[in-house]
Scaffold this motif. Structure first.
Motif, PDB file in Angstrom:
ATOM      1  N   UNK A 322      25.689  79.191  51.615  1.00  0.00           N
ATOM      2  CA  UNK A 322      25.351  78.815  50.204  1.00  0.00           C
ATOM      3  C   UNK A 322      26.829  78.079  49.528  1.00  0.00           C
ATOM      4  N   UNK A 323      26.473  77.368  48.409  1.00  0.00           N
ATOM      5  CA  UNK A 323      27.708  76.800  47.925  1.00  0.00           C
ATOM      6  C   UNK A 323      28.676  77.961  47.182  1.00  0.00           C
ATOM      7  N   UNK A 324      29.905  77.573  47.325  1.00  0.00           N
ATOM      8  CA  UNK A 324      30.682  78.737  46.954  1.00  0.00           C
ATOM      9  C   UNK A 324      30.866  78.624  45.186  1.00  0.00           C
ATOM     10  N   UNK A 325      30.828  80.068  44.973  1.00  0.00           N
ATOM     11  CA  UNK A 325      30.837  80.299  43.361  1.00  0.00           C
ATOM     12  C   UNK A 325      31.883  79.268  42.645  1.00  0.00           C
ATOM     13  N   UNK A 326      31.580  78.744  41.394  1.00  0.00           N
ATOM     14  CA  UNK A 326      32.350  77.958  40.734  1.00  0.00           C
ATOM     15  C   UNK A 326      33.817  78.636  40.737  1.00  0.00           C
ATOM     16  N   UNK A 327      34.801  77.962  40.616  1.00  0.00           N
ATOM     17  CA  UNK A 327      36.200  78.652  40.352  1.00  0.00           C
ATOM     18  C   UNK A 327      36.564  79.210  38.866  1.00  0.00           C
ATOM     19  N   UNK A 328      37.008  80.238  38.883  1.00  0.00           N
ATOM     20  CA  UNK A 328      37.227  80.813  37.364  1.00  0.00           C
ATOM     21  C   UNK A 328      37.840  79.882  36.642  1.00  0.00           C
ATOM     22  N   UNK A 329      37.695  79.625  35.477  1.00  0.00           N
ATOM     23  CA  UNK A 329      38.487  78.682  34.223  1.00  0.00           C
ATOM     24  C   UNK A 329      39.480  79.525  34.051  1.00  0.00           C
ATOM     25  N   UNK A 330      40.844  79.049  34.133  1.00  0.00           N
ATOM     26  CA  UNK A 330      42.018  79.630  33.805  1.00  0.00           C
ATOM     27  C   UNK A 330      42.086  80.005  32.159  1.00  0.00           C
ATOM     28  N   UNK A 331      41.525  78.973  31.312  1.00  0.00           N
ATOM     29  CA  UNK A 331      41.438  79.301  30.035  1.00  0.00           C
ATOM     30  C   UNK A 331      40.908  80.479  29.670  1.00  0.00           C
ATOM     31  N   UNK A 332      39.599  80.721  30.304  1.00  0.00           N
ATOM     32  CA  UNK A 332      38.787  81.809  30.142  1.00  0.00           C
ATOM     33  C   UNK A 332      39.563  82.973  30.616  1.00  0.00           C
ATOM     34  N   UNK A 333      40.004  82.842  31.713  1.00  0.00           N
ATOM     35  CA  UNK A 333      40.912  84.258  32.300  1.00  0.00           C
ATOM     36  C   UNK A 333      42.016  84.540  31.294  1.00  0.00           C
ATOM     37  N   UNK A 334      42.712  83.692  30.844  1.00  0.00           N
ATOM     38  CA  UNK A 334      43.880  83.998  29.846  1.00  0.00           C
ATOM     39  C   UNK A 334      43.344  84.717  28.578  1.00  0.00           C
ATOM     40  N   UNK A 335      42.241  84.257  27.979  1.00  0.00           N
ATOM     41  CA  UNK A 335      41.661  84.870  26.944  1.00  0.00           C
ATOM     42  C   UNK A 335      41.029  86.259  27.080  1.00  0.00           C
ATOM     43  N   UNK A 336      40.420  86.344  28.214  1.00  0.00           N
ATOM     44  CA  UNK A 336      40.025  87.669  28.722  1.00  0.00           C
ATOM     45  C   UNK A 336      41.220  88.919  28.948  1.00  0.00           C
ATOM     46  N   UNK A 337      42.175  88.030  29.665  1.00  0.00           N
ATOM     47  CA  UNK A 337      43.551  89.014  29.699  1.00  0.00           C
ATOM     48  C   UNK A 337      43.854  89.527  28.266  1.00  0.00           C
ATOM     49  N   UNK A 338      44.094  88.489  27.498  1.00  0.00           N
ATOM     50  CA  UNK A 338      44.665  88.856  26.117  1.00  0.00           C
ATOM     51  C   UNK A 338      43.619  89.876  25.451  1.00  0.00           C
ATOM     52  N   UNK A 354      46.707  87.859  36.429  1.00  0.00           N
ATOM     53  CA  UNK A 354      47.051  87.421  37.574  1.00  0.00           C
ATOM     54  C   UNK A 354      46.337  86.324  38.633  1.00  0.00           C
ATOM     55  N   UNK A 355      44.952  86.542  38.421  1.00  0.00           N
ATOM     56  CA  UNK A 355      43.733  85.295  38.732  1.00  0.00           C
ATOM     57  C   UNK A 355      44.127  84.099  38.061  1.00  0.00           C
ATOM     58  N   UNK A 356      44.594  84.145  36.472  1.00  0.00           N
ATOM     59  CA  UNK A 356      44.765  83.128  35.864  1.00  0.00           C
ATOM     60  C   UNK A 356      46.058  82.239  36.272  1.00  0.00           C
ATOM     61  N   UNK A 357      47.208  82.905  36.637  1.00  0.00           N
ATOM     62  CA  UNK A 357      48.207  82.016  37.084  1.00  0.00           C
ATOM     63  C   UNK A 357      48.187  81.718  38.545  1.00  0.00           C
ATOM     64  N   UNK A 358      47.324  82.440  39.383  1.00  0.00           N
ATOM     65  CA  UNK A 358      46.820  81.940  40.688  1.00  0.00           C
ATOM     66  C   UNK A 358      45.904  80.452  40.312  1.00  0.00           C
ATOM     67  N   UNK A 359      45.186  80.604  39.600  1.00  0.00           N
ATOM     68  CA  UNK A 359      44.154  79.404  39.266  1.00  0.00           C
ATOM     69  C   UNK A 359      45.153  78.272  38.667  1.00  0.00           C
ATOM     70  N   UNK A 360      45.984  78.562  37.844  1.00  0.00           N
ATOM     71  CA  UNK A 360      46.738  77.539  37.167  1.00  0.00           C
ATOM     72  C   UNK A 360      48.379  78.055  37.241  1.00  0.00           C
ATOM     73  N   UNK A 361      49.084  77.868  38.347  1.00  0.00           N
ATOM     74  CA  UNK A 361      50.128  78.291  38.156  1.00  0.00           C
ATOM     75  C   UNK A 361      51.318  77.510  37.335  1.00  0.00           C
TER      76      UNK A 361
END
Length: 465
Positions: A322-338, A354-361
């Motif tokens: 099956x097609x891979x799931x869409x990559x997480x949006x770093x902006x959304x991850x940053x907002x959720x982390x805050x 941590x997921x955020x900086x891995x997606x957008x180092x």
């Protein structure tokens, strides 16, 4: 949402408990107001709930509110350097002075869910094998009745044990499924009591003539005038030569005349003078404790090599993936982390950021938030590494330089003044009323004031070294 409701709620909390809330906690304050109103039976009627609190506050509703807003994040032997100093210097000093009377009085103020006073009990039992032969008064107080209920149960999960030396202290716990419970011999050493430091008068029979008082990460939530009164009262509660231990960020620049400043590892201690006459006071000692070495886990062993068959079997028919799931949006991850950090859910915040900086180092904001979460979890060296990455990506990030100075100060790092100089350079010419970028709502003028406090505190600490 009417901001006037949040201000009314904040004013009530200040009247009851002396609590103040910076801009970064306004979202948390609103959520606490909503949850408290719902649990008190007011549903979404926040105005009606506040009217009730303002006109007829009662103990039940007050406890509901306080349980929602108070921060109870702690763990056993938090701040290893401090506990080494307690074991090697402070407690032996107290035990020697009290050896004749065999009377020992210790107070953990703001004990939360009990990890700190129980750590003291474990350490005392290790230092004094026949502690039963002493008259021990180990008092633990907190404002939250919910936290005290958990403390009395003495049942903890893995997170509370993350700094625990299992080989040394494992015998103090009984394992039950995924949790542990302290043995009766440790639990029975501690007496828990609810106390409001902002309202109740002390010293009193329970809190007078203390040999040691610990009050860490409590005063940062109180207003300045109340902090001064509480520290003065703590000094009055101590025996001559008794010790008062505060968190590094809570130490006053000008302590009451009865107390002398001295350094202890990455914390600061206030030692009561023998005399009210400063000229006759003993010289200020400097206690040095070794930093705990961070142990990295050994690498997992490699699996044995796979033996390739001589005659490979026919390749099976494989259905398309099956097609891979869409990559997480770093902006959304940053907002959720805050948001998770604002709620005090630090483990969740750490995972998200941590997921955020891995997606957008190359996100300076991501590394900055990661450093904030790591600092809250006392992962200070990790926080410094994250701040270096943030400032490499954005050298003009003023709040990053300010946070770097704060974390360096907690670590005893001599780079504090250099980081503060970089902070002042990065805001040069910016109006005081302007908002500090990434500063959670504080102005440039407020940030300058914080920097000045850090400068004076560090200068005072260097003078004592």
């Amino acid at each position: 949402m009417n901001p006037g409701l949040t201000r009314r709620f904040e004013n009530l909390l200040h009247q009851w408990a002396g609590q103040w809330f910076p801009g970064s906690r306004q979202g948390e304050l609103l959520r606490a107001l909503q949850r408290s109103a719902e649990r008190a039976g007011f549903g979404s009627d926040l105005n009606g709930f506040l009217n009730e609190l303002e006109t007829r506050p009662d103990e039940r509703i007050l406890n509901l509110v306080l349980n929602e807003i108070l921060v109870n994040e702690t763990y056993f032997f938090r701040d290893v350097g401090l506990w080494e100093g307690l074991e090697q210097e402070i407690l032996p000093d107290i035990l020697e002075r009290q050896a004749k009377s065999r009377n020992l009085r210790i107070w953990s103020a703001g004990c939360s869910t009990g990890e700190e006073p129980y750590s003291l009990a474990m350490l005392l039992r290790a230092l004094v094998p026949r502690i039963e032969d002493w008259t021990l008064h180990l008092l633990a107080t907190d404002l939250s009745e919910k936290a005290l209920e958990r403390a009395r149960m003495a049942v903890y999960g893995k997170r509370a044990l993350r700094e625990l030396d299992r080989k040394r202290w494992g015998a103090c716990f009984q394992t039950t499924g995924s949790t542990v419970r302290l043995t009766d011999s440790i639990r029975q050493m501690v007496h828990f009591k609810r106390q409001n430091l902002s309202h109740e008068d002390f010293p009193d029979p329970l809190t007078n003539r203390m040999d040691l008082i610990l009050c860490r990460n409590v005063l940062i939530y109180l207003d300045r005038d109340l902090v001064e009164r509480v520290i003065t009262r703590f000094g009055e509660c101590l025996r001559p030569q008794g010790w008062l231990v505060l968190a590094p960020t809570e130490v006053p620049l000008d302590p009451p005349p009865s107390l002398l400043l001295t350094r202890l590892g990455n914390g600061t201690v206030l030692l009561r003078r023998l005399s009210s006459d400063a000229s006759s006071a003993p010289a200020v000692p400097t206690l040095r404790t070794a930093r705990a070495q961070t142990r990295r886990p050994s690498p997992l062993p490699l699996p044995p090599p796979v033996q390739t068959p001589i005659l490979p079997a026919p390749a099976p028919r494989i259905a398309p993936l099956p097609p891979p799931p869409p990559a997480p949006d770093p902006t959304d991850l940053l907002a959720q982390a805050r948001q998770a950090a604002d709620r005090g859910e630090l483990v969740s915040a750490l995972t998200l950021i941590t997921e955020c900086v891995e997606a957008d180092p190359i996100s300076a904001s991501g590394w900055l938030v990661l450093a904030l979460v790591q600092e809250e979890m006392d992962l200070l060296q990790d926080a410094l590494d994250s701040l270096r990455r943030a400032l490499y990506l954005d050298p003009e990030l003023a709040v990053g330089h300010l946070q770097m100075a704060r974390v360096q100060g907690r670590c005893g790092d001599a780079g504090v003044m250099r980081s503060l100089a970089n902070f002042h350079k990065s805001i040069e010419g910016v109006p005081s009323e302007a908002l500090l970028p990434e500063g959670a709502g504080i102005t440039v003028g407020e940030a300058r004031h914080l920097a000045e406090i850090l400068e004076r505190t560090w200068s005072r600490m260097e003078a004592l070294s």
